[in-house]
Design an enzyme around this catalytic site. Structure first.
Site, PDB file in Angstrom:
ATOM      1  N   ALA A 164       0.796  -1.199   0.053  1.00  0.00           N
ATOM      2  CA  ALA A 164      -0.077  -0.106   0.112  1.00  0.00           C
ATOM      3  C   ALA A 164       0.746   1.385  -0.030  1.00  0.00           C
ATOM      4  CB  ALA A 164      -0.812  -0.073   1.230  1.00  0.00           C
ATOM      5  N   ALA A 165       2.228   1.064   0.408  1.00  0.00           N
ATOM      6  CA  ALA A 165       2.899   2.281   0.311  1.00  0.00           C
ATOM      7  C   ALA A 165       3.885   2.705  -1.035  1.00  0.00           C
ATOM      8  CB  ALA A 165       4.068   2.402   1.365  1.00  0.00           C
ATOM      9  N   ILE A 225       1.599   2.435  -6.827  1.00  0.00           N
ATOM     10  CA  ILE A 225       0.329   1.964  -7.307  1.00  0.00           C
ATOM     11  C   ILE A 225      -0.429   2.087  -5.837  1.00  0.00           C
ATOM     12  CG2 ILE A 225      -1.479   0.128  -7.915  1.00  0.00           C
ATOM     13  CD1 ILE A 225       1.017  -1.117  -9.745  1.00  0.00           C
ATOM     14  N   ASN A 265       9.387 -11.119  -7.627  1.00  0.00           N
ATOM     15  CA  ASN A 265       7.748 -10.956  -7.074  1.00  0.00           C
ATOM     16  C   ASN A 265       7.204 -12.455  -6.868  1.00  0.00           C
ATOM     17  OD1 ASN A 265       8.225  -8.432  -7.355  1.00  0.00           O
ATOM     18  ND2 ASN A 265       7.115  -8.243  -9.348  1.00  0.00           N
ATOM     19  N   ASP A 315      -5.527  -3.071 -19.293  1.00  0.00           N
ATOM     20  CA  ASP A 315      -5.552  -3.129 -20.720  1.00  0.00           C
ATOM     21  C   ASP A 315      -6.796  -2.821 -21.486  1.00  0.00           C
ATOM     22  OD1 ASP A 315      -2.908  -4.491 -20.578  1.00  0.00           O
ATOM     23  OD2 ASP A 315      -3.786  -6.517 -19.617  1.00  0.00           O
ATOM     24  N   ARG A 333      -6.748   1.095 -21.304  1.00  0.00           N
ATOM     25  CA  ARG A 333      -5.708   1.491 -22.479  1.00  0.00           C
ATOM     26  C   ARG A 333      -6.658   1.364 -23.721  1.00  0.00           C
ATOM     27  NH1 ARG A 333      -0.507  -1.203 -19.832  1.00  0.00           N
ATOM     28  NH2 ARG A 333       0.225   0.664 -18.870  1.00  0.00           N
ATOM     29  N   HIS A 383      -1.775 -10.806 -19.294  1.00  0.00           N
ATOM     30  CA  HIS A 383      -1.270  -9.511 -19.343  1.00  0.00           C
ATOM     31  C   HIS A 383       0.289  -9.408 -19.616  1.00  0.00           C
ATOM     32  CE1 HIS A 383      -0.976  -5.677 -17.741  1.00  0.00           C
ATOM     33  NE2 HIS A 383       0.081  -5.851 -16.943  1.00  0.00           N
TER      34      HIS A 383
END
Ligand code: NAD
Ligand code: LMR
Length: 332
Positions: free
Chosen positions: A28-29, A32, A113, A169, A172, A196
């Site tokens: 959250a920091a 995004i 990730n 997506d 956009r 994605h």
């Protein structure tokens, strides 16, 4: 008398008692996370907003908590606080992880990730196994299969409640198609299916609403721009990150659709990367109908033209590898 009742109502809200859903943002920091947290604090369907990160959530929480909207914000920092951040949540949104720099693919983020998503999803399995989980962290084509395997291992997997976020997506595609057609982007709807990353992002321009036709040059331009929209931003940001503001907008739109579905609203349809039988692959992005149980229905792809059929074959080849990589990360 009236004043007493108002005071009680506000005390009730301050304790997290307002009607609505409990939402956690993990990461959250970040780029995004912060604007997404702000947009979720503005969402009237949210009663409690938990902000978790490994850094900086106390400041973000103090800042957002001064907004005069009803969601009660609480911050959690560091892994020791992960379980408290997740307990009781209805919706968990995960943008935690590193973003791309120019020259990298989303798959280059896998090594860092994948482990972050595994740890966070183990927390979800322990503390809120029935929550809807929406995954933003890249590479989404692999992180969603990773999450599914973590939940299977924990015995909590419900494929209807795990969704990869591909809304950017669509956002956009709507924008770029509207530019070509000279329309307001809010009036345009482009289904984007597949996954994605690069060629796995497959806009179905033959199904654009309102019904529209494109020249072969327009199809080539639009497909390329939609597939490479993320790279366009990564290059423009020149090493400082990837899309954050448009992503927060897209994620907030998708989260709102999920919450309206959980509330029982009818006719909520969004594109998302989910466990699917639309193709022979175990995961695929397509239009899904959202409801109280999460994904209530996965829509068929509809008629594709030859260009789209050929795009689909390319997308499936890359997707199969990304899914295998994610599954193997947990199984091996
Ligand atoms: P960022 O670096 O600005 O923020 C990431 C945040 O995650 C940081 O605050 C960091 O502290 C936090 N974090 C790192 N490890 C963590 C952990 N173990 N637990 C909790 N938090 C942790 O990055 P960003 O720009 O916000 O992007 C985040 C991710 O979203 C990236 O992987 C990026 O590629 C992806 N992304 C996806 C889409 C999409 O359409 N799905 C769009 C844009 C970005
Ligand atoms: C995007 O599409 O903007 C994200 O997936 C971030 C990226 O790395 O392109």
């Amino acid at each position: 008398m009236e004043e007493t009742s108002l005071l009680r109502q506000s005390m009730c809200r301050a304790k997290g008692g307002a009607p609505g859903f409990k939402v956690a943002i993990l990461g959250a920091a970040g780029g995004i996370g912060q604007p997404l947290a702000m947009l979720m604090k503005m969402n009237p369907l949210v009663s409690v907003l938990h902000l978790y990160d490994v850094v900086n959530t106390p400041g973000v929480t103090a800042d957002l908590s001064h907004m005069n909207t009803s969601a009660v914000v609480k911050g959690f920092v560091g892994q020791a606080q992960l379980d408290n951040a997740l307990t009781g949540m209805d919706l968990v949104i995960i943008p935690a992880g590193v973003p791309r720099k120019p020259g990298m693919t989303r798959d280059d983020l896998f090594n860092i990730n994948a482990g972050i998503v595994r740890t966070l999803c183990e927390g979800v399995a322990r503390c809120c196994p029935n929550a809807l989980v929406t995954l933003i962290s890249n590479p989404v084509n692999s992180t969603v299969p990773i999450a599914a395997e973590v939940f299977k291992k924990a015995g909590t997997y419900n494929p209807r409640r795990l969704l990869g976020v591909t809304t950017l997506d669509v956002v956009r595609a709507n924008t770029f198609v509207a530019e070509v057609l000279g329309l307001d982007p809010r009036d345009v709807n482009v289904p984007v299916v597949g996954g994605h990353a690069g060629v796995t992002i497959l806009p179905l321009l033959s199904q654009v609403k309102p019904p529209s036709s494109f020249t072969p040059e327009e199809v080539a331009y639009l497909t390329d721009r939609i597939q490479n929209g993320g790279t366009e931003v990564v290059e423009a940001k020149a090493g400082t990150g990837s899309a954050t503001l448009s992503m927060a907008y897209a994620a907030a739109q998708f989260a709102d659709a999920c919450l309206r579905g959980l509330r029982g609203d009818a006719g909520i349809v969004e594109c998302s990367y989910v466990a699917s039988q639309v193709t022979e692959l175990p995961f695929f992005a397509s239009k899904v109908r959202l409801g109280r149980g999460g994904v209530e229905e996965i829509m068929p792809l509809g008629p594709l033209n030859e260009f789209e059929r050929s795009g689909l074959e390319k997308a499936k080849k890359e997707l199969a590898e990304s899914i295998h990589k994610g599954v193997s990360f947990i199984k091996s």
